[in-house]
Design a protein around this motif. Structure first.
Motif, PDB file in Angstrom:
ATOM      1  N   LYS A   1      17.572  25.458   6.313  1.00 14.56           N
ATOM      2  CA  LYS A   1      16.651  24.512   6.934  1.00 14.56           C
ATOM      3  C   LYS A   1      16.639  23.157   6.245  1.00 14.56           C
ATOM      4  O   LYS A   1      16.166  22.172   6.819  1.00 14.56           O
ATOM      5  N   THR A   2      17.143  23.100   5.017  1.00  9.93           N
ATOM      6  CA  THR A   2      17.166  21.811   4.325  1.00  9.93           C
ATOM      7  C   THR A   2      18.438  21.024   4.607  1.00  9.93           C
ATOM      8  O   THR A   2      18.552  19.865   4.202  1.00  9.93           O
ATOM      9  N   ASP A   3      19.391  21.635   5.279  1.00 15.46           N
ATOM     10  CA  ASP A   3      20.597  20.913   5.699  1.00 15.46           C
ATOM     11  C   ASP A   3      20.295  20.203   7.009  1.00 15.46           C
ATOM     12  O   ASP A   3      20.442  20.766   8.105  1.00 15.46           O
ATOM     13  N   VAL A   4      19.835  18.974   6.889  1.00 13.53           N
ATOM     14  CA  VAL A   4      19.411  18.228   8.074  1.00 13.53           C
ATOM     15  C   VAL A   4      20.231  16.950   8.209  1.00 13.53           C
ATOM     16  O   VAL A   4      20.668  16.362   7.224  1.00 13.53           O
ATOM     17  N   ASP A   5      20.436  16.536   9.446  1.00 11.21           N
ATOM     18  CA  ASP A   5      21.124  15.287   9.759  1.00 11.21           C
ATOM     19  C   ASP A   5      20.637  14.832  11.132  1.00 11.21           C
ATOM     20  O   ASP A   5      19.667  15.394  11.672  1.00 11.21           O
ATOM     21  N   GLU A   6      21.283  13.837  11.700  1.00 11.27           N
ATOM     22  CA  GLU A   6      20.828  13.340  13.004  1.00 11.27           C
ATOM     23  C   GLU A   6      21.031  14.382  14.099  1.00 11.27           C
ATOM     24  O   GLU A   6      20.235  14.465  15.045  1.00 11.27           O
ATOM     25  N   ALA A   7      22.060  15.203  13.978  1.00 12.64           N
ATOM     26  CA  ALA A   7      22.299  16.248  14.972  1.00 12.64           C
ATOM     27  C   ALA A   7      21.197  17.291  14.953  1.00 12.64           C
ATOM     28  O   ALA A   7      20.688  17.698  16.008  1.00 12.64           O
ATOM     29  N   SER A   8      20.797  17.725  13.761  1.00 12.45           N
ATOM     30  CA  SER A   8      19.735  18.750  13.687  1.00 12.45           C
ATOM     31  C   SER A   8      18.392  18.173  14.112  1.00 12.45           C
ATOM     32  O   SER A   8      17.612  18.847  14.807  1.00 12.45           O
ATOM     33  N   ASP A   9      18.113  16.926  13.732  1.00  9.17           N
ATOM     34  CA  ASP A   9      16.851  16.306  14.169  1.00  9.17           C
ATOM     35  C   ASP A   9      16.807  16.176  15.683  1.00  9.17           C
ATOM     36  O   ASP A   9      15.754  16.356  16.308  1.00  9.17           O
ATOM     37  N   THR A  10      17.949  15.869  16.292  1.00 10.01           N
ATOM     38  CA  THR A  10      18.002  15.750  17.750  1.00 10.01           C
ATOM     39  C   THR A  10      17.838  17.104  18.419  1.00 10.01           C
ATOM     40  O   THR A  10      17.102  17.239  19.406  1.00 10.01           O
TER      41      THR A  10
ATOM     42  N   GLU B   1      13.248  10.973   4.337  1.00  6.51           N
ATOM     43  CA  GLU B   1      14.040  10.061   3.515  1.00  6.51           C
ATOM     44  C   GLU B   1      15.079   9.349   4.368  1.00  6.51           C
ATOM     45  O   GLU B   1      15.850   9.977   5.092  1.00  6.51           O
ATOM     46  N   TRP B   2      15.115   8.025   4.255  1.00  9.41           N
ATOM     47  CA  TRP B   2      16.047   7.208   5.016  1.00  9.41           C
ATOM     48  C   TRP B   2      17.351   7.029   4.248  1.00  9.41           C
ATOM     49  O   TRP B   2      17.362   6.810   3.035  1.00  9.41           O
ATOM     50  N   THR B   3      18.450   7.144   4.943  1.00  9.51           N
ATOM     51  CA  THR B   3      19.755   6.795   4.394  1.00  9.51           C
ATOM     52  C   THR B   3      20.565   6.114   5.474  1.00  9.51           C
ATOM     53  O   THR B   3      20.366   6.358   6.672  1.00  9.51           O
ATOM     54  N   ASN B   4      21.460   5.214   5.064  1.00 10.04           N
ATOM     55  CA  ASN B   4      22.299   4.529   6.047  1.00 10.04           C
ATOM     56  C   ASN B   4      23.415   5.442   6.525  1.00 10.04           C
ATOM     57  O   ASN B   4      24.054   6.146   5.732  1.00 10.04           O
ATOM     58  N   MET B   5      23.669   5.408   7.836  1.00 12.14           N
ATOM     59  CA  MET B   5      24.761   6.184   8.440  1.00 12.14           C
ATOM     60  C   MET B   5      24.702   7.634   7.951  1.00 12.14           C
ATOM     61  O   MET B   5      25.617   8.144   7.301  1.00 12.14           O
ATOM     62  N   THR B   6      23.619   8.295   8.291  1.00 13.52           N
ATOM     63  CA  THR B   6      23.363   9.653   7.818  1.00 13.52           C
ATOM     64  C   THR B   6      24.617  10.516   7.872  1.00 13.52           C
ATOM     65  O   THR B   6      25.209  10.715   8.936  1.00 13.52           O
ATOM     66  N   PRO B   7      25.076  11.049   6.733  1.00 16.48           N
ATOM     67  CA  PRO B   7      26.261  11.923   6.760  1.00 16.48           C
ATOM     68  C   PRO B   7      26.018  13.160   7.622  1.00 16.48           C
ATOM     69  O   PRO B   7      24.967  13.796   7.542  1.00 16.48           O
ATOM     70  N   HIS B   8      27.007  13.478   8.451  1.00 15.64           N
ATOM     71  CA  HIS B   8      26.907  14.666   9.295  1.00 15.64           C
ATOM     72  C   HIS B   8      27.291  15.903   8.489  1.00 15.64           C
ATOM     73  O   HIS B   8      28.289  15.899   7.760  1.00 15.64           O
ATOM     74  N   ILE B   9      26.488  16.953   8.618  1.00 13.11           N
ATOM     75  CA  ILE B   9      26.753  18.217   7.935  1.00 13.11           C
ATOM     76  C   ILE B   9      27.334  19.177   8.965  1.00 13.11           C
ATOM     77  O   ILE B   9      26.608  19.695   9.821  1.00 13.11           O
ATOM     78  N   ALA B  10      28.627  19.406   8.882  1.00 13.31           N
ATOM     79  CA  ALA B  10      29.297  20.227   9.894  1.00 13.31           C
ATOM     80  C   ALA B  10      28.871  21.686   9.814  1.00 13.31           C
ATOM     81  O   ALA B  10      28.683  22.353  10.836  1.00 13.31           O
ATOM     82  N   GLN B  11      28.715  22.204   8.610  1.00 13.61           N
ATOM     83  CA  GLN B  11      28.318  23.602   8.410  1.00 13.61           C
ATOM     84  C   GLN B  11      26.951  23.636   7.738  1.00 13.61           C
ATOM     85  O   GLN B  11      26.831  23.462   6.532  1.00 13.61           O
ATOM     86  N   LYS B  12      25.922  23.852   8.531  1.00 14.20           N
ATOM     87  CA  LYS B  12      24.563  23.880   7.993  1.00 14.20           C
ATOM     88  C   LYS B  12      24.217  25.294   7.529  1.00 14.20           C
ATOM     89  O   LYS B  12      24.389  26.255   8.271  1.00 14.20           O
ATOM     90  N   LYS B  13      23.724  25.394   6.298  1.00 10.32           N
ATOM     91  CA  LYS B  13      23.487  26.706   5.696  1.00 10.32           C
ATOM     92  C   LYS B  13      22.019  27.073   5.590  1.00 10.32           C
ATOM     93  O   LYS B  13      21.683  28.196   5.227  1.00 10.32           O
TER      94      LYS B  13
END
Length: 627
Positions: free
Chosen positions: A126-135, A112-124
């Protein structure tokens, strides 16, 4: 519109291909190409193209240099090669394992695409994904599956890919050694689509690119059918469009337009998309790059660098800003110009070879101990037209001074003493001040040239105030931050103020040999050096707007972006103040309404604007002067 855009892009691609056919041959002869769908933690697969040096071996290992993008990693297909790879020909020929990835929800990547993907500082989970986790997951896969790598990863990207570079840096993967966000978006409430909360209407044609989701992974530009053309010109088209709510005619199904309309203030929606508060605990090297004449993203690079510097005292963190428009340092043009202004030759090549390549080679191939030989700040003085180096930015030794407005259009460093002195103008939203004299630019996909444009077209209008110094007897170098400190009054209950810092050339200035338009006259030229708009409703809070009180003197304080510009002896410093810059920015109704995106035609009123410049109520620009 999109067909025209495609034709322009195609011509550019063809031109680059002809100019760099030796590069494409080099790529085919020296790199193997492979495509992968890399699985990340929530099961989504991200389409990735890898170009590996053919001479890589157990004895000769290479680092990764990666770009993640929402703009497609084309060309797709094993036999299709681009005219160049990497940030520059220098790095391409030096050889790295170049990695290109479609971010989730774009082109050939799932999700799913979203603009300026919100960063999730505390990931709990596998479904807590953002650009940092994808990287992080991408790097893990690359290290395990691409042979003959040396275990080090670098990344770069320009514009939106610059945001992905910044956001990806938060992965904290130990193999990530160097990041270079270039013209990075940091916060869409101050970059690109807004400036200090005012809507950047000049981007009205771009919404299909960012607000239409593909039905499935694709190699084609699925949003093309939603694009349209502005006729007969951008100024007339936008004026005839009327209030912003009328753009629903084109964008009622565009999710990003609807998000913009429904979030007029910097609420939680925009706050979650601001990457700057998350720039903490950064261990690897950063080099942030920008252009002084970048109409899209200048807030991003300046504030990315400053925020990292503030929050990560031990991190290798540098900044480079050159005499460029948006991303123009990535392509050599020979004679380096922005609009009419000539800065020298081969400046992009100098940056690519002596700055960018040194950074990546040091941290990815060499010792990586931080002793790069590069300064903290590599900044181009756009008045002297020369690179300058500093050990921090803004410069520690600057003197903060104020350029005060005075009666009769005077500007100087002396505070006004008159007991009562004002300048006034009537702002009529039905007759807004154009932001440029270039009507072709107003109809373009995004504005580029206005950032250094001659302002003589505006200085004679009755709804533009002009203040200027006497002819300078010595050079004056402004290097650092600029803050507008306005004392205003209005007959309305809301208002915008657009402030421009201008270098006025002497009457005997000679034309240079590379002027793109032979009818241009540089004698008396009023070159814009910096400008910014402020929506008064946000003067106390971007989250909680407030109306102005008609007839009440009010303080309006806002930052223009930084400069490094020497106003030479014989020139003048000018400041212009106006309330519209159309259609670059939307028109303020000047009657307070809860949501300007939903304003009616009847809400737009003329208002008399007052700028005070008297003892005890002195309007000014606060500037940093380098001695």
């Amino acid at each position: 519109m999109f067909k025209n855009l495609l034709s322009v892009v195609l011509m550019l691609v063809v031109a680059v291909a002809h100019a760099q056919n030796g590069d494409e041959k080099f790529i085919r002869e020296n790199y193997n190409k492979a495509e992968y769908d890399i699985p990340v933690r929530d099961g989504v697969k991200l389409h990735t193209i890898v170009y590996s040096p053919k001479d890589a071996s157990a004895e000769k290992k290479y680092p990764f240099l990666m770009q993640r993008t929402c703009y497609s990693v084309a060309p797709y297909g094993p036999d299709n090669y681009p005219p160049r790879i990497g940030p520059s020909p220098t790095l391409m020929r030096d050889k790295f394992i170049f990695v290109y990835q479609d971010v989730r929800g774009r082109y050939m990547s799932e999700g799913e695409w979203t603009n300026m993907t919100p960063h999730i500082a505390q990931k709990k989970g596998k479904t807590d994904v953002d650009e940092a986790s994808d990287t992080y997951d991408t790097i893990e896969w690359l290290l395990k599956n691409i042979p003959n790598n040396n275990g080090r990863v670098g990344q770069w990207g320009i514009s939106y890919p610059g945001f992905y570079t910044t956001a990806s840096a938060l992965s904290e993967h130990p193999a990530l050694k160097a990041s270079s966000p270039q013209a990075p978006i940091a916060d869409f409430f101050f970059d690109d689509f807004h400036h200090n909360g005012a809507f950047t209407q000049g981007y009205y044609l771009t919404f299909p690119v960012f607000g239409i989701k593909p039905p499935k992974p694709t190699t084609s530009s699925w949003f093309a059918g939603e694009m349209f053309e502005a006729k007969p010109d951008g100024y007339t088209f936008n004026l005839n469009m009327g209030p912003l709510k009328n753009f629903d005619k084109y964008y009622v199904k565009n999710f990003y337009w609807q998000e913009t309309v429904n979030h007029p203030n910097k609420d939680q929606f925009w706050q979650k998309r601001d990457i700057l508060p998350h720039l903490k605990n950064i261990k690897h090297a950063f080099m942030t790059v920008g252009g002084w004449f970048d109409a899209e993203d200048l807030y991003g690079p300046l504030n990315t660098y400053k925020t990292i510097e503030k929050n990560n005292s031990s991190t290798y963190n540098t900044i480079v800003v050159g005499p460029f428009g948006h991303g123009r340092w990535s392509r050599e043009t020979g004679h380096t110009l922005h609009n009419d202004i000539y800065f020298g030759d081969s400046i992009a090549t100098f940056y690519q070879t002596n700055i960018e390549a040194k950074f990546f080679k040091h941290f990815l191939k060499e010792s990586g101990d931080g002793k790069t030989g590069l300064p903290e700040a590599y900044m181009f003085d756009t008045g002297k037209k020369a690179w300058q180096t500093f050990d921090k930015w803004p410069v520690a030794t600057v003197e903060k001074r104020k350029l005060y407005f005075h009666e009769s259009g005077k500007l100087d460093f002396k505070e006004p003493a008159q007991p009562k002195s004002v300048s006034e103008y009537v702002s009529d939203p039905a007759k807004p001040v154009p932001y440029t004299a270039n009507y072709k630019q107003m109809s373009g996909f995004t504005p580029f040239e206005y950032m250094s444009e001659d302002q003589r077209f505006a200085s004679t209008r009755p709804d533009v105030l002009v203040f200027q110094t006497d002819v300078l007897e010595n050079d004056v170098t402004l290097g650092g931050e600029i803050t507008a400190l306005l004392k205003i009054g209005t007959t309305g209950t809301d208002a915008d103020f657009f402030v421009k810092l201008i270098d006025v050339y002497p009457g005997d200035e000679k034309n240079h040999a590379y002027l793109p338009n032979p009818t241009t006259v540089l004698a008396g030229y009023q070159q814009m050096v910096r400008s910014e708009i402020m929506r008064s409703r946000f003067r106390n809070s971007f989250e909680k707007p407030e109306p102005l009180v008609a007839g009440k003197m009010t303080d309006i304080k806002f930052r223009l972006q930084d400069v490094l510009h020497t106003f030479k002896k014989g020139h003048r410093i000018m400041v212009q103040v106006q309330s519209t810059a159309f259609p670059l920015f939307d028109r303020n109704p000047q009657k307070y309404v809860e949501n300007i995106y939903k304003a009616e035609e009847s809400d737009f009123i003329s208002a008399k604007q007052t700028i005070y410049h008297q003892a005890g109520a002195a309007s000014s620009l606060e500037v940093d002067v380098i001695k």
